[in-house]
Design a protein around this motif. Structure first.
Motif, PDB file in Angstrom:
ATOM      1  N   GLY A 147      59.323  -6.866  37.758  1.00 37.62           N
ATOM      2  CA  GLY A 147      60.618  -6.452  38.299  1.00 37.62           C
ATOM      3  C   GLY A 147      61.214  -7.529  39.189  1.00 37.62           C
ATOM      4  N   ALA A 148      62.549  -7.485  39.272  1.00 39.46           N
ATOM      5  CA  ALA A 148      63.248  -8.435  40.154  1.00 39.46           C
ATOM      6  C   ALA A 148      62.828  -8.218  41.600  1.00 39.46           C
ATOM      7  CB  ALA A 148      64.754  -8.274  40.001  1.00 39.46           C
ATOM      8  N   LYS A 149      62.387  -7.012  41.916  1.00 37.06           N
ATOM      9  CA  LYS A 149      61.940  -6.747  43.285  1.00 37.06           C
ATOM     10  C   LYS A 149      60.739  -7.643  43.611  1.00 37.06           C
ATOM     11  CE  LYS A 149      62.456  -2.357  44.999  1.00 37.06           C
ATOM     12  NZ  LYS A 149      62.110  -0.940  45.138  1.00 37.06           N
ATOM     13  N   GLN A 150      59.825  -7.767  42.664  1.00 34.66           N
ATOM     14  CA  GLN A 150      58.695  -8.663  42.928  1.00 34.66           C
ATOM     15  C   GLN A 150      59.158 -10.119  42.980  1.00 34.66           C
ATOM     16  OE1 GLN A 150      55.390  -9.171  40.179  1.00 34.66           O
ATOM     17  NE2 GLN A 150      54.041  -9.714  41.878  1.00 34.66           N
ATOM     18  N   GLY A 187      66.894  -9.717  35.646  1.00 35.96           N
ATOM     19  CA  GLY A 187      65.882  -8.824  35.074  1.00 35.96           C
ATOM     20  C   GLY A 187      66.532  -7.919  34.048  1.00 35.96           C
ATOM     21  N   VAL A 188      65.721  -7.030  33.510  1.00 37.20           N
ATOM     22  CA  VAL A 188      66.224  -6.198  32.415  1.00 37.20           C
ATOM     23  C   VAL A 188      66.440  -4.741  32.812  1.00 37.20           C
ATOM     24  CG1 VAL A 188      65.286  -7.640  30.574  1.00 37.20           C
ATOM     25  CG2 VAL A 188      63.849  -5.863  31.600  1.00 37.20           C
ATOM     26  N   SER A 189      66.120  -4.387  34.057  1.00 35.54           N
ATOM     27  CA  SER A 189      66.165  -2.978  34.459  1.00 35.54           C
ATOM     28  C   SER A 189      67.522  -2.333  34.199  1.00 35.54           C
ATOM     29  CB  SER A 189      65.872  -2.836  35.957  1.00 35.54           C
ATOM     30  OG  SER A 189      64.509  -3.022  36.197  1.00 35.54           O
ATOM     31  N   MET A 232      65.975  -0.393  31.381  1.00 33.56           N
ATOM     32  CA  MET A 232      64.521  -0.593  31.321  1.00 33.56           C
ATOM     33  C   MET A 232      63.912  -0.573  32.716  1.00 33.56           C
ATOM     34  SD  MET A 232      64.217  -3.546  28.390  1.00 33.56           S
ATOM     35  CE  MET A 232      62.452  -3.404  28.173  1.00 33.56           C
ATOM     36  N   THR A 233      64.395   0.307  33.581  1.00 32.84           N
ATOM     37  CA  THR A 233      63.917   0.283  34.975  1.00 32.84           C
ATOM     38  C   THR A 233      62.401   0.435  35.082  1.00 32.84           C
ATOM     39  OG1 THR A 233      64.508   2.610  35.115  1.00 32.84           O
ATOM     40  CG2 THR A 233      66.065   1.067  36.078  1.00 32.84           C
ATOM     41  N   GLY A 234      61.840   1.321  34.260  1.00 33.14           N
ATOM     42  CA  GLY A 234      60.407   1.590  34.386  1.00 33.14           C
ATOM     43  C   GLY A 234      59.515   0.566  33.694  1.00 33.14           C
ATOM     44  N   TRP A 235      60.107  -0.341  32.946  1.00 29.66           N
ATOM     45  CA  TRP A 235      59.289  -1.333  32.236  1.00 29.66           C
ATOM     46  C   TRP A 235      58.827  -2.437  33.178  1.00 29.66           C
ATOM     47  CZ3 TRP A 235      58.921  -1.516  26.593  1.00 29.66           C
ATOM     48  CH2 TRP A 235      59.561  -0.443  25.958  1.00 29.66           C
ATOM     49  N   ARG A 236      59.594  -2.647  34.234  1.00 30.76           N
ATOM     50  CA  ARG A 236      59.243  -3.553  35.327  1.00 30.76           C
ATOM     51  C   ARG A 236      59.123  -5.026  34.919  1.00 30.76           C
ATOM     52  NH1 ARG A 236      61.413  -2.294  38.099  1.00 30.76           N
ATOM     53  NH2 ARG A 236      60.416  -3.142  39.953  1.00 30.76           N
ATOM     54  N   ILE A 237      60.220  -5.568  34.449  1.00 29.00           N
ATOM     55  CA  ILE A 237      60.239  -7.013  34.196  1.00 29.00           C
ATOM     56  C   ILE A 237      61.471  -7.634  34.864  1.00 29.00           C
ATOM     57  CG2 ILE A 237      60.425  -8.852  32.460  1.00 29.00           C
ATOM     58  CD1 ILE A 237      57.731  -7.503  32.251  1.00 29.00           C
ATOM     59  N   GLY A 238      61.214  -8.634  35.690  1.00 24.97           N
ATOM     60  CA  GLY A 238      62.280  -9.436  36.282  1.00 24.97           C
ATOM     61  C   GLY A 238      61.886 -10.898  36.154  1.00 24.97           C
ATOM     62  N   ALA A 257      55.380  -4.809  27.980  1.00 24.96           N
ATOM     63  CA  ALA A 257      56.769  -4.901  28.448  1.00 24.96           C
ATOM     64  C   ALA A 257      57.300  -6.319  28.226  1.00 24.96           C
ATOM     65  CB  ALA A 257      56.851  -4.522  29.922  1.00 24.96           C
ATOM     66  N   GLN A 258      56.472  -7.320  28.502  1.00 29.89           N
ATOM     67  CA  GLN A 258      56.931  -8.701  28.296  1.00 29.89           C
ATOM     68  C   GLN A 258      57.312  -8.940  26.840  1.00 29.89           C
ATOM     69  OE1 GLN A 258      55.163 -12.208  30.048  1.00 29.89           O
ATOM     70  NE2 GLN A 258      53.657 -10.944  31.081  1.00 29.89           N
ATOM     71  N   GLN A 259      56.492  -8.429  25.924  1.00 31.48           N
ATOM     72  CA  GLN A 259      56.792  -8.629  24.500  1.00 31.48           C
ATOM     73  C   GLN A 259      58.119  -7.959  24.135  1.00 31.48           C
ATOM     74  OE1 GLN A 259      55.265 -10.556  22.148  1.00 31.48           O
ATOM     75  NE2 GLN A 259      54.088 -11.334  23.860  1.00 31.48           N
TER      76      GLN A 259
END
Ligand code: PMP
Ligand code: GLU
Length: 394
Positions: A99-102, A234-236, A241-247, A274-276
């Protein structure tokens, strides 16, 4: 000796997540709460992205990924930055996170030393100030007003700079005001920043695609800002895709390497499935998600129209993201249904209790006169919520 550290004791709970949790609790008690507190698209993740995740599971993606993300994903991020933002990054400049938060937490952890000041044009996204404080930085609020569409002027920026200023963090489109900085406005801020070569910028562009004026601009597009801008995305939001957690970030190699090192000790690589899926999401043209943006725009107009019919709701016209941030200070000092409203937190709680509508107090975003209303909800919910709000305040 305290059980808990000063670090956590001094931290505020995320107001957005706290309000969402409260709304969930009340719903579990059988209350018909309409949630306009959380910035979370109400759409499903598009099928072509879900299919890619299913494929990844079947292809046995189950091992630790590289800490900074699969090369294929980093390549897709590079393609995206070039295609959508005209930004050129290379593989060592990209770090994928949970996530972008991280991403933001990594940046603060690797760049801030005790006492370093971080300029936060207000209103700012709720977590910026606590992430900064957690890492011994000092958040410095730069107040903006509705008259400038809640955008910081170059004069305000320059006046806030001190010898301790290390960074400036901002989001455009902005959570919570929906303001979008044009390229000219960013250039005017850059003209100030170039005079202070030690100040770095976090440009949080997570709402990039949710833009109703067209034309997203990135701070890193300017050659003289490129090296000292960390572009966060990110993609949220755009891909629901908020729950997928990718930023992810694009940054100078030195900063990216440091974030990679930090992440390697804290969480390792982000979720491999999620990355894939995100490789597929980013490689698709952004037009794939236009139907969501079109719907958000209809809702924005609906919310503004309905709020316009309520006394004491004074809002700018958001040009992006999915929030309105009305000034409701008209109600301060007034008593509604026997309850005195002293501040935005009282007002937001009043709406929760009396209108059964969850919003977020502006205090959490550095503006104590406003509340945030998320319109990432159906038109029916929006109409019903604002009808209830109107009844509760008149
Ligand atoms: N920046 C802004 C401005 C946001 O609103 C959010 C909320 N999700 C984030 C960053 C963090 O996003 P993510 O879900 O990728 O952690
Ligand atoms: N960014 C969203 C919001 O502002 C999600 C909640 C959060 O991560 O704080 O509501």
């Amino acid at each position: 000796m305290n059980l808990l550290s000063d670090r956590i004791l001094n931290m505020s709970t995320s107001a957005t997540l706290a309000m969402a949790a409260k709304a969930r609790e009340l719903r579990a008690e059988g209350k018909d709460i309409i949630g306009l507190s959380l910035g979370e698209p109400d759409f499903n993740t598009p099928d072509f992205i879900k299919d890619a995740a299913i494929q990844a599971i079947n292809d046995n993606y189950n091992s630790y990924s590289p800490v900074d993300g699969y090369v294929e994903l980093k390549q897709a991020v590079i393609t995206k930055f070039k295609r959508d933002n005209n930004l050129t990054y290379t593989l060592p400049q990209i770090v994928v996170s949970t996530g972008a938060k991280q991403s933001l937490a990594n940046i603060a952890a690797v760049m801030l030393n005790k006492g370093d000041e971080v300029l936060l044009p207000c209103p700012y996204w709720v977590s910026y100030s606590d992430i900064v404080k957690l890492n011994d930085g000092v958040p410095v609020e730069v107040k903006t007003s509705i008259d400038t569409d809640f955008k910081m002027t170059p004069e305000q920026l320059e006046a806030a700079i001190t010898p301790n200023t290390k960074m400036m963090w901002f989001s455009s489109p902005c959570n919570p005001s929906g303001s979008v900085y044009s390229k000219e406005e960013l250039r005017a801020l850059a003209d100030v920043l170039v005079k202070y070569p030690n100040i770095y910028v976090v440009s949080d562009e997570i709402y990039e695609h949710i833009n109703y004026v067209g034309g997203h601009a990135s701070m890193a597009e300017f050659d003289d800002m490129y090296d000292r801008t960390i572009t966060v995305n990110g993609v949220s939001k755009a891909f629901a895709m908020t729950g997928w957690r990718i930023g992810f970030i694009g940054a100078s190699e030195k900063i990216a390497r440091a974030c990679n090192k930090m992440q390697g000790q804290i969480t390792s690589g982000a979720n491999c499935i999620a990355q894939q899926a995100v490789i597929t999401a980013l490689n698709a043209p952004p037009t794939q998600v236009k139907y969501m943006i079109d719907e958000f725009k209809v809702r924005r107009d609906l919310v503004l129209d309905l709020l316009g019919g309520i006394e004491g709701f004074n809002s700018n016209t958001p040009e992006g993201a999915f929030y309105v941030f009305p000034d409701i200070s008209y109600y301060f000092g007034k008593t509604l249904r026997g309850k005195t409203i002293n501040n935005a937190t009282d007002f937001s709680l009043y709406l929760l209790e009396e209108a059964l509508v969850a919003t977020v107090t502006g205090d959490a975003f550095g503006n104590p006169n406003c509340i945030r209303i998320s319109y990432a909800a159906s038109q029916e919910q929006i109409i019903e919520a604002i009808k209830r709000i109107k009844e509760a305040v008149t």
